[in-house]
Design an enzyme around this catalytic site. Structure first.
Site, PDB file in Angstrom:
ATOM      1  N   LYS A 195     -11.113  -5.896   6.632  1.00  0.00           N
ATOM      2  CA  LYS A 195     -10.087  -4.708   6.616  1.00  0.00           C
ATOM      3  C   LYS A 195     -10.924  -3.449   7.409  1.00  0.00           C
ATOM      4  O   LYS A 195     -12.180  -2.928   6.985  1.00  0.00           O
ATOM      5  CB  LYS A 195      -9.820  -4.604   5.417  1.00  0.00           C
ATOM      6  CG  LYS A 195      -9.010  -5.546   4.719  1.00  0.00           C
ATOM      7  CD  LYS A 195      -8.625  -5.042   3.293  1.00  0.00           C
ATOM      8  CE  LYS A 195      -9.710  -5.031   2.298  1.00  0.00           C
ATOM      9  NZ  LYS A 195      -9.245  -5.019   0.963  1.00  0.00           N
ATOM     10  N   THR A 210      -4.581   6.832  -1.798  1.00  0.00           N
ATOM     11  CA  THR A 210      -4.837   5.303  -1.552  1.00  0.00           C
ATOM     12  C   THR A 210      -5.456   4.401  -2.500  1.00  0.00           C
ATOM     13  O   THR A 210      -6.057   3.494  -2.230  1.00  0.00           O
ATOM     14  CB  THR A 210      -5.833   5.244  -0.116  1.00  0.00           C
ATOM     15  OG1 THR A 210      -6.858   5.826  -0.485  1.00  0.00           O
ATOM     16  CG2 THR A 210      -5.375   5.960   0.912  1.00  0.00           C
ATOM     17  N   GLY A 245      -5.998   1.779  -4.852  1.00  0.00           N
ATOM     18  CA  GLY A 245      -5.308   0.357  -5.084  1.00  0.00           C
ATOM     19  C   GLY A 245      -4.697  -0.207  -3.945  1.00  0.00           C
ATOM     20  O   GLY A 245      -4.070  -1.471  -4.022  1.00  0.00           O
ATOM     21  N   THR A 246      -5.364   0.412  -2.680  1.00  0.00           N
ATOM     22  CA  THR A 246      -4.665  -0.333  -1.463  1.00  0.00           C
ATOM     23  C   THR A 246      -5.358  -1.755  -1.320  1.00  0.00           C
ATOM     24  O   THR A 246      -4.751  -2.680  -0.764  1.00  0.00           O
ATOM     25  CB  THR A 246      -5.197   0.492  -0.182  1.00  0.00           C
ATOM     26  OG1 THR A 246      -6.640   0.662  -0.362  1.00  0.00           O
ATOM     27  CG2 THR A 246      -4.387   1.921  -0.333  1.00  0.00           C
ATOM     28  N   GLY A 247      -6.457  -2.062  -1.555  1.00  0.00           N
ATOM     29  CA  GLY A 247      -7.168  -3.326  -1.545  1.00  0.00           C
ATOM     30  C   GLY A 247      -6.603  -4.248  -2.372  1.00  0.00           C
ATOM     31  O   GLY A 247      -6.437  -5.590  -2.034  1.00  0.00           O
ATOM     32  N   CYS A 248      -6.417  -3.995  -3.767  1.00  0.00           N
ATOM     33  CA  CYS A 248      -5.760  -4.762  -4.624  1.00  0.00           C
ATOM     34  C   CYS A 248      -4.299  -5.179  -4.179  1.00  0.00           C
ATOM     35  O   CYS A 248      -3.810  -6.322  -4.044  1.00  0.00           O
ATOM     36  CB  CYS A 248      -5.498  -4.116  -5.907  1.00  0.00           C
ATOM     37  SG  CYS A 248      -7.159  -3.623  -6.752  1.00  0.00           S
TER      38      CYS A 248
END
Length: 267
Positions: free
Chosen positions: A173, A204, A206-209
């Site tokens: 990412k 932002t 929690g964007t990865g989760c």
């Protein structure tokens, strides 16, 4: 209805972890279930404390679900210790789990270590070989490969190295680079560049989760990896665009933005 399982930590603030995963599953029309690996005390300003659950209850959560319910995809997030990693890997292999997405969560946005540094090798050795997709951000990809990653070419090189560690598909990412938000998908043969508009917002959390659980949801729904990742990229971009301020720190994305737009659909 398709079923997706998240194996991750609980975020008391609700923007990341188990809570974000379940919201994402629900928003994308997939029935969500959870195996909790840890409980965190956190808010929008950071993580205050973390308590791991013991390996036995993690094993029991996994076993009781697989013995009763057909699970179409699994997302793995926060797994802080080698013992927990080993139990998850062992039980998912035993149950022949399908469509596993591993988000190698290492450090929170506030700087709290969510994966013990001494457990990083175990994460790679045990979970990457069973993963259909691994989704590191630039920092995580750098730790895993020992590289300094500052451009698209280095992202591609990191994706190749991570693929060689056993992951079938790798998404590096690029959200922490400047300019256009570009992610690199590598399937062992070719690269795909997933481009999205960069949203200027501090919110932002929690964007990865959310991104990794969206991939799992689309895999559960029967989409091939490239399509699942593309759709997940669109979903997280919209969720960030509709993010909102909450508390005094980093606010969450809006997992249900699709349903706040009249006449929209998640397809």
């Amino acid at each position: 209805m398709k079923v997706a399982l998240t194996i991750a930590g609980s975020d008391s603030c609700g923007g990341a972890g188990i809570q974000a995963d379940l919201k994402t599953f629900a928003a994308l029309g997939v029935y969500g279930m959870s195996v909790i690996t840890a409980v965190t005390a956190q808010n929008t300003t950071g993580v205050v404390s973390v308590r791991e659950l013991d390996a036995e209850i993690i094993r029991d959560q996994i076993d009781c679900l697989f013995k009763d319910i057909k699970i179409d995809a699994v997302k793995i997030g926060m797994v802080s210790s080698a013992e927990i990693i080993d139990v998850i890997g062992e039980r998912l292999r035993a149950h022949r789990a399908r469509h596993i997405v591993v988000d190698p969560v290492m450090v929170s946005k506030s700087g709290c270590h969510l994966l013990r540094p001494e457990s990083r090798e175990e994460l790679v050795k045990v979970l990457f070989p069973i993963a259909e997709v691994v989704t590191p951000n630039l920092f995580e990809a750098g730790v895993i490969t020992g590289m300094k990653i500052e451009n698209l070419s280095q992202m591609e090189e990191a994706a190749v190295r991570i693929h060689e560690l056993g992951a079938k598909n790798v998404v590096v990412k690029g959200g922490h680079l400047t300019g256009e938000a570009v992610d690199v998908l590598y399937d062992g043969e070719c690269f795909r560049h997933l481009r999205g508009r960069r949203i200027e917002t501090k919110n932002t959390h929690g964007t990865g989760c959310t991104f990794s659980s969206a991939i799992a949801a689309y895999l559960a729904d029967g989409h091939p990896v490239s399509e699942a990742v593309r759709r997940a990229k669109e979903y997280i971009t919209g969720a960030i665009e509709h993010s909102f301020s909450l508390g005094r720190g980093v606010g969450p994305t809006d997992h249900f933005y699709l349903y706040r737009r009249e006449g929209s659909s998640h397809g």
